[in-house]
Scaffold this motif. Structure first.
Motif, PDB file in Angstrom:
ATOM      1  N   SER A  70       0.221  -2.858  -8.731  1.00  0.00           N
ATOM      2  CA  SER A  70      -0.055  -1.547  -8.167  1.00  0.00           C
ATOM      3  C   SER A  70      -1.531  -1.167  -8.275  1.00  0.00           C
ATOM      4  CB  SER A  70       0.791  -0.492  -8.860  1.00  0.00           C
ATOM      5  OG  SER A  70       0.422  -0.448 -10.217  1.00  0.00           O
ATOM      6  N   LEU A  71      -2.330  -1.982  -8.959  1.00  0.00           N
ATOM      7  CA  LEU A  71      -3.750  -1.683  -9.026  1.00  0.00           C
ATOM      8  C   LEU A  71      -4.363  -1.877  -7.651  1.00  0.00           C
ATOM      9  CD1 LEU A  71      -4.643  -3.451 -12.378  1.00  0.00           C
ATOM     10  CD2 LEU A  71      -4.677  -1.003 -11.950  1.00  0.00           C
ATOM     11  N   PRO A  72      -5.312  -1.030  -7.303  1.00  0.00           N
ATOM     12  CA  PRO A  72      -5.848  -1.099  -5.944  1.00  0.00           C
ATOM     13  C   PRO A  72      -6.586  -2.397  -5.628  1.00  0.00           C
ATOM     14  CG  PRO A  72      -7.081   0.462  -7.267  1.00  0.00           C
ATOM     15  CD  PRO A  72      -5.895   0.074  -8.061  1.00  0.00           C
ATOM     16  N   VAL A  73      -7.289  -2.943  -6.631  1.00  0.00           N
ATOM     17  CA  VAL A  73      -8.108  -4.105  -6.306  1.00  0.00           C
ATOM     18  C   VAL A  73      -7.567  -5.347  -7.004  1.00  0.00           C
ATOM     19  CG1 VAL A  73     -10.453  -5.015  -6.198  1.00  0.00           C
ATOM     20  CG2 VAL A  73     -10.080  -2.571  -6.054  1.00  0.00           C
ATOM     21  N   MET A  96       4.719   4.653 -12.417  1.00  0.00           N
ATOM     22  CA  MET A  96       5.030   3.234 -12.345  1.00  0.00           C
ATOM     23  C   MET A  96       5.118   2.637 -13.728  1.00  0.00           C
ATOM     24  SD  MET A  96       3.013   1.937  -9.047  1.00  0.00           S
ATOM     25  CE  MET A  96       2.018   3.357  -8.713  1.00  0.00           C
ATOM     26  N   SER A 120       0.837  -1.190   0.000  1.00  0.00           N
ATOM     27  CA  SER A 120       0.000   0.000   0.000  1.00  0.00           C
ATOM     28  C   SER A 120       0.874   1.243   0.000  1.00  0.00           C
ATOM     29  CB  SER A 120      -0.951  -0.001   1.183  1.00  0.00           C
ATOM     30  OG  SER A 120      -0.230   0.185   2.377  1.00  0.00           O
ATOM     31  N   SER A 148       2.163  -2.839 -13.342  1.00  0.00           N
ATOM     32  CA  SER A 148       0.801  -2.303 -13.190  1.00  0.00           C
ATOM     33  C   SER A 148      -0.130  -3.226 -12.431  1.00  0.00           C
ATOM     34  CB  SER A 148       0.217  -1.950 -14.556  1.00  0.00           C
ATOM     35  OG  SER A 148       0.188  -3.110 -15.366  1.00  0.00           O
ATOM     36  N   PHE A 181       2.096   1.614  -3.683  1.00  0.00           N
ATOM     37  CA  PHE A 181       1.283   2.159  -4.769  1.00  0.00           C
ATOM     38  C   PHE A 181       0.596   3.472  -4.441  1.00  0.00           C
ATOM     39  CE2 PHE A 181      -2.874   1.114  -3.276  1.00  0.00           C
ATOM     40  CZ  PHE A 181      -2.943  -0.213  -2.917  1.00  0.00           C
ATOM     41  N   SER A 182       0.661   3.901  -3.211  1.00  0.00           N
ATOM     42  CA  SER A 182      -0.005   5.164  -2.937  1.00  0.00           C
ATOM     43  C   SER A 182       0.893   6.358  -3.201  1.00  0.00           C
ATOM     44  CB  SER A 182      -0.493   5.193  -1.500  1.00  0.00           C
ATOM     45  OG  SER A 182       0.633   5.216  -0.640  1.00  0.00           O
ATOM     46  N   SER A 204       3.130   8.141  -9.136  1.00  0.00           N
ATOM     47  CA  SER A 204       2.323   7.889 -10.323  1.00  0.00           C
ATOM     48  C   SER A 204       3.162   7.376 -11.481  1.00  0.00           C
ATOM     49  CB  SER A 204       1.601   9.169 -10.737  1.00  0.00           C
ATOM     50  OG  SER A 204       2.566  10.182 -10.922  1.00  0.00           O
TER      51      SER A 204
END
Lengths: 481, 543
Positions: B63-66, B55, B46, B60, B49-50, B53
């Motif tokens: 680093s996607l949230p879900v 990346m 977390s 990818s 990826f927070s 930008s």
């Protein structure tokens, strides 16, 4: 002896902390008064049929036939049901695995999901995969399922507009997450400023919150604003940059009352933007049979469509859906009918169009009537209802009123709304239930009362308000008219 | 190897306990650190990826949230075998069967994994559907032709129901507990059944019984420190919802040797053991008639359970969805509410939540999603919280609410539809009893298989003693032995059953759950195929 399991003290704190004003204090008081015989006009929830809107005929005919398939064998059935309703009932029954009484696939009947995908493709001009569409018992259930996946703990934040529909705040609370507010600009017709978004995110992160998702409600609830295409692009770009999943609550997409900003789905804008955005941004879009011109709230029918969600995540979401076995089958059929309504040439087409248009045109008129009505009142300013089903006027409460509220132990807008209720029977939801800037007060009402009754309701409100403002006034009068 | 097998078998039951052992503190959600080692990487992900930008495309997915690595671990933890792995395999087989009919020794998949009667040919009760159709399209009531198509009492009942709905608007959200008039009818039905009054304000109509169970779990569970006593074997809604709401499942074992009897001494033992580990046990789940086990509790047993809950301050969660499915003359369904009231316990003495559904019984209306919970014995401030939770979802579907009221007040002697209703009802129930017996006998005739009788509900839960060779073959395929058997069964016969590990079982024992629901004319073929398969399985793996 120690606390018993269902003693108040030992309940889950998350439950105790969550609030859902739409059926909270005002509604309960209104129900009490109704029991005592007072005439109440319930404008607290977007519940069209409760205020006299009639169900569309065609879907009710189809579902009635699905409920009682033995009717289809009767030779006289053609006398009371039109042939296209009969055909459509047979079509949907053939898609089920045993009629309305059998659990369907946990994601919903495949044939209906295909119809939803086709609808989305017609609407947006981009293909949609039925495997990524899940039907749910109302859009609310879908929202809860998705937020349940996203929120791991208190450190996870969800960006939510303020004002917002309190399903979001209540669910985030229940799931133990953190609501990260971003303020809509009342003076800009409740517009969304990306700078506000950035500020909210930065502040949250500085407090150790991981912002995971962003909610947009388009058209807005309670605010009604319709997002422009450029606004949507900004939002999607923002979500891409910040690695947020976008939750697009689009349940009011059929409720548009102005022509400058027609509805554009988040998915369409995302696809229009092309790579890398169209392949990267995770998006979940929600829709329902409860709103629009259908207003079939009691059926509990909804869906969500997933875009750019990895297959293993989809599996997990499916797993959770399977624990509830399946969404109710009647509502799935309503959804199928909504996305593939009667077409020109169909026997029921003319009646369907007449009924639908009648409802939408009346809603448009009522949106205007209500906005103008509020703006004619002392100390009330009201943005135009561009879409959805609500009016969200700002009530500029004089300081004496705020004092009186404090003394009564009530939040100022609750105080106002209770007095409004007792004086006029109009049951609204105080703005504090949706969130608002500090010291600014609103109430939410629906535009759903019957058109014939609107003038009287607005007169009744104006009389109450102007008297209230005189009673508590400090001689300051503001009116937009 | 033995440890592997034991771990596999205990997976469902002990998983939550092991989590408990790992986590050092359970005080509150705020102060609780993330429980498992995997969570350490969640935290670092977390932060990763927070922050930025820029990346690269190759990163990818992570680093996607879900993604599956970053979703709520409670979601990952929960399991629901009824629609799990074996069903996925069956569905793929079904697809393949369409294209390659000759490749298989059977011509159809028979789903015996789920209590879904109308998907296997059971017809709905006509009277109920008449009323529902009239309520859905009430303008039918104004047509003269309607009287030729619908029974008199269904028209009458539809009018009565519509009069109880404000504005006759079946498309409107109702009161969040459900339409008051319908709750009145249900309360009257409960009173007629039990001989003790029921309060409509205690009733919460829900989209099936399952959401009501979730509500109670949400209310009762604040952290892994909160435990719920569950029968093993159990219907995995309980284990799944406990996992989803972050609590601990405290198992109590039903005794296979005594027809899946419930021993208070075992309850006590499990309760004390849990408490000694710092778990606050909040409720006891009893499924009566049982799922998957089918036992109908003896009234005396029920009295002991009620007393136990009262003494220990536990909420009794009584899953009574199979109350109309009793097949043996020597047993009868008694609601826990009746038992509690008969003991003289009132509102102030015991907290009891009773669940009922329209999905089972002789009506089998699974797809309608109708049900309710009756909540008694709690203070008004708690009631407010339950109401609040119900209100966030606004209300349950109206058609399902109407059906719940019909189920609790069906046609009476003298009503126009009474005779045909009774014929339908008795036909379905006697057929279920017959199918239960036929399948039970067939299973008991198989080598190494014992099957307790299905006294009620809709399932058989035979125990299979698997030869050592079979267990080894399962391990080689990295599958639990009972899942191995079930997959082989599916591939040989097209019959879908659920491995016992999906419900929990005493470690080292193997079962599967099979419904009694295929239509009577299919039963002989099922029995034959099953018998043949089992013989060849044993021939292959016999020690």
């Amino acid at each position: 002896m120690s606390l018993k399991a269902l003693d108040y003290e030992s309940l889950n704190e998350n439950v105790k902390n969550c609030q859902y004003a739409v059926r909270g204090e005002l509604y309960l008081r209104a129900s009490e008064l109704q029991k005592e015989g007072k005439k109440i006009i319930f404008t607290n929830v977007g519940n069209p049929h409760a205020l006299g809107q009639k169900p569309l005929t065609f879907p009710r005919q189809v579902v009635a036939l699905c409920q009682a398939p033995f009717l289809l064998d009767d030779p006289n059935i053609g006398m009371i049901f039109p042939a296209d309703a009969i055909a459509r009932a047979k079509h949907y029954l053939s898609l089920t695995s045993g009629g309305l009484g059998a659990y369907s696939d946990s994601r919903g009947i495949p044939g209906v999901r295909k119809e939803v995908a086709e609808f989305i493709e017609r609407r947006d001009g981009y293909p949609s995969d039925p495997e990524l569409i899940f039907l749910t018992d109302g859009a609310s259930k879908g929202v809860m399922q998705i937020l349940n996946c996203v929120i791991r703990g208190q450190k996870d934040g969800i960006l939510v507009p303020v004002p917002q529909y309190p399903l979001y705040s209540a669910t985030i609370s229940l799931l133990g997450g953190t609501l990260v507010p971003y303020y809509l600009e009342e003076s800009e017709n409740w517009g969304l400023d990306v700078n506000n978004l950035r500020q909210s995110v930065a502040q949250a992160r500085s407090q150790g919150i991981t912002v995971r998702a962003m909610v947009i409600i388009n058209p807005g609830n309670p605010t009604g604003q319709c997002l422009s295409e450029s606004n949507l692009r900004e939002i999607l770009r923002f979500c891409c940059d910040e690695r947020l999943v976008l939750l697009g609550d689009e349940v009011y997409q059929q409720n548009i009352y102005q022509d400058e900003r027609p509805f554009i789905s988040s998915k369409k804008v995302l696809m229009d933007m092309g790579a890398p955005f169209s392949k990267e941004v995770q998006l979940i879009s929600f829709h329902t049979v409860s709103k629009g011109y259908w207003g079939e709230c009691g059926q509990r029918g909804g869906y969500f469509e997933m875009t750019n969600i990895p297959p293993r995540t989809v599996e997990e979401i499916y797993k959770v859906a399977s624990i509830a076995l399946s969404p109710n089958v009647s509502a799935q059929i309503f959804m199928g009918l909504m996305v593939s309504p009667p077409k020109p040439g169909d026997i029921s087409y003319d009646q369907f169009i007449r009924e639908s248009k009648g409802i939408l045109e009346s809603l448009r008129r009522r949106a205007r009537m209500m906005t103008d009505g509020f703006n004619s009142c002392k100390n009330v300013v009201c943005n135009f209802t561009e879409g959805a089903m609500y009016s969200f006027p700002q009530i500029k409460l004089p300081s004496k009123a705020i004092q009186a509220a404090k003394q009564a132990g009530k939040v100022p807008d609750v105080f106002y709304c209770l007095k409004l209720l007792e004086a006029t029977g109009i049951s609204t939801v105080p703005g504090s239930g949706f969130g608002q800037k500090e010291g600014v007060f609103h109430l939410r009402t629906t535009i759903l009362p019957a058109e014939e009754e609107m003038p009287e309701i607005m007169d009744s409100f104006k009389k109450f308000n102007d008297e209230f403002m005189s009673q508590y006034g400090d001689n300051f009068v503001y009116s937009r008219m | 190897m033995r440890r592997f097998l034991i771990n596999q078998a205990k997976g469902l039951v002990d998983h939550s306990r092991r989590q408990h052992h790992k986590s050092p503190s359970f005080l509150s959600p705020q102060s609780r650190p993330l429980a498992s080692p995997a969570s350490a990487s969640l935290v670092s992900l977390s932060r990763f990826f927070s922050s930025t930008s820029d990346m690269s495309a190759s990163d990818s997915t992570s680093s996607l949230p879900v993604t599956v690595d970053s979703i709520n671990p409670k979601v990952l933890k929960c399991e629901y075998a009824v629609r799990g792995e074996i069903v996925n395999i069956a569905q793929k087989l079904q697809e393949d069967l369409k294209a390659n009919k000759d490749a298989y020794p059977f011509d159809e998949i028979i789903y015996c994994n789920i209590g879904n009667p109308q998907s296997l040919g059971q017809l709905p009760i006509r009277f109920f559907r008449e009323v529902l159709a009239l309520c859905d399209h009430s303008s039918l009531l104004d047509e003269s032709e309607t009287h030729g198509l619908f029974s008199i009492d269904s028209i009458d009942r539809a009018w009565k129901i519509l009069d109880q709905i404000p504005g006759r608007a079946t498309g409107a959200y109702s009161h969040s507990q459900g339409i008051k008039g319908l709750r009145d009818v249900i309360a009257a039905g409960i009173e007629a059944r039990d001989g003790f009054p029921a309060d409509p304000n205690d009733i919460f109509l829900t989209d099936g019984a399952s959401p009501a169970v979730h509500m109670m779990m949400q209310l009762l569970l604040s952290s892994e420190k909160d435990g719920i006593l569950c029968p093993i074997p159990q219907y995995p809604l309980y284990s799944a919802s406990i996992a989803l709401h972050g609590g601990s499942l405290v198992p109590y074992y039903l005794d296979e040797a005594t027809g899946w009897g419930l021993e208070i001494s075992d309850l006590k033992k499990q309760l004390e053991e849990a408490r000694s580990k710092g778990i606050a046990v909040r409720a006891l789940v009893v499924i009566n008639p049982g799922n998957p086990t089918g036992q109908v509790l003896a009234e005396e047993n029920q009295r002991d359970i009620v007393n136990f809950c009262k003494q220990e301050g536990l909420v009794l969660l009584a899953d009574e969805v199979y109350q109309e499915n009793v097949y043996v003359p020597d047993k009868k369904f008694h609601s826990f509410k009746k038992v509690a009231r008969s003991l003289g316990y009132g509102e102030k003495d015991i907290s009891l939540v009773s669940f009922q559904s329209v999905s089972k019984g002789y009506y089998g209306e699974c797809g309608k999603r109708g049900g309710y919970m009756e909540v008694t014995g709690f203070t008004s401030d708690v009631r407010e919280q339950i109401y609040k939770m119900a209100s966030v979802n606004l209300c349950s579907n109206i058609s399902g609410q109407i059906l719940a009221s019909l189920v609790m007040s069906p046609p009476k002697p003298g009503d126009d539809s009474y005779d045909s209703y009774m014929a339908e009802r008795d036909g379905i129930l006697s057929s279920m009893a017959k199918r239960a017996k036929t399948l039970e006998d067939a299973l008991n005739s198989l080598e190494g298989v014992t099957c307790n009788r299905a006294e009620g509900a809709m399932y058989l839960f035979p125990r299979i003693s698997l030869p050592q060779k079979a267990i080894e073959a399962a391990e080689a395929e990295k599958t639990a032995p009972d899942a191995f058997y079930c997959k082989r069964l599916l591939n040989a016969t097209g019959v879908v059953v659920v491995p016992g590990s999906g419900f929990g079982q005493v470690p080292g024992t193997w079962h599967f759950r099979c419904t009694i629901l295929p239509q009577e004319d299919k039963i002989p073929a099922i029995v034959n195929r099953l018998t043949e398969f089992h013989k060849s399985f044993m021939d292959e793996f016999r020690d």
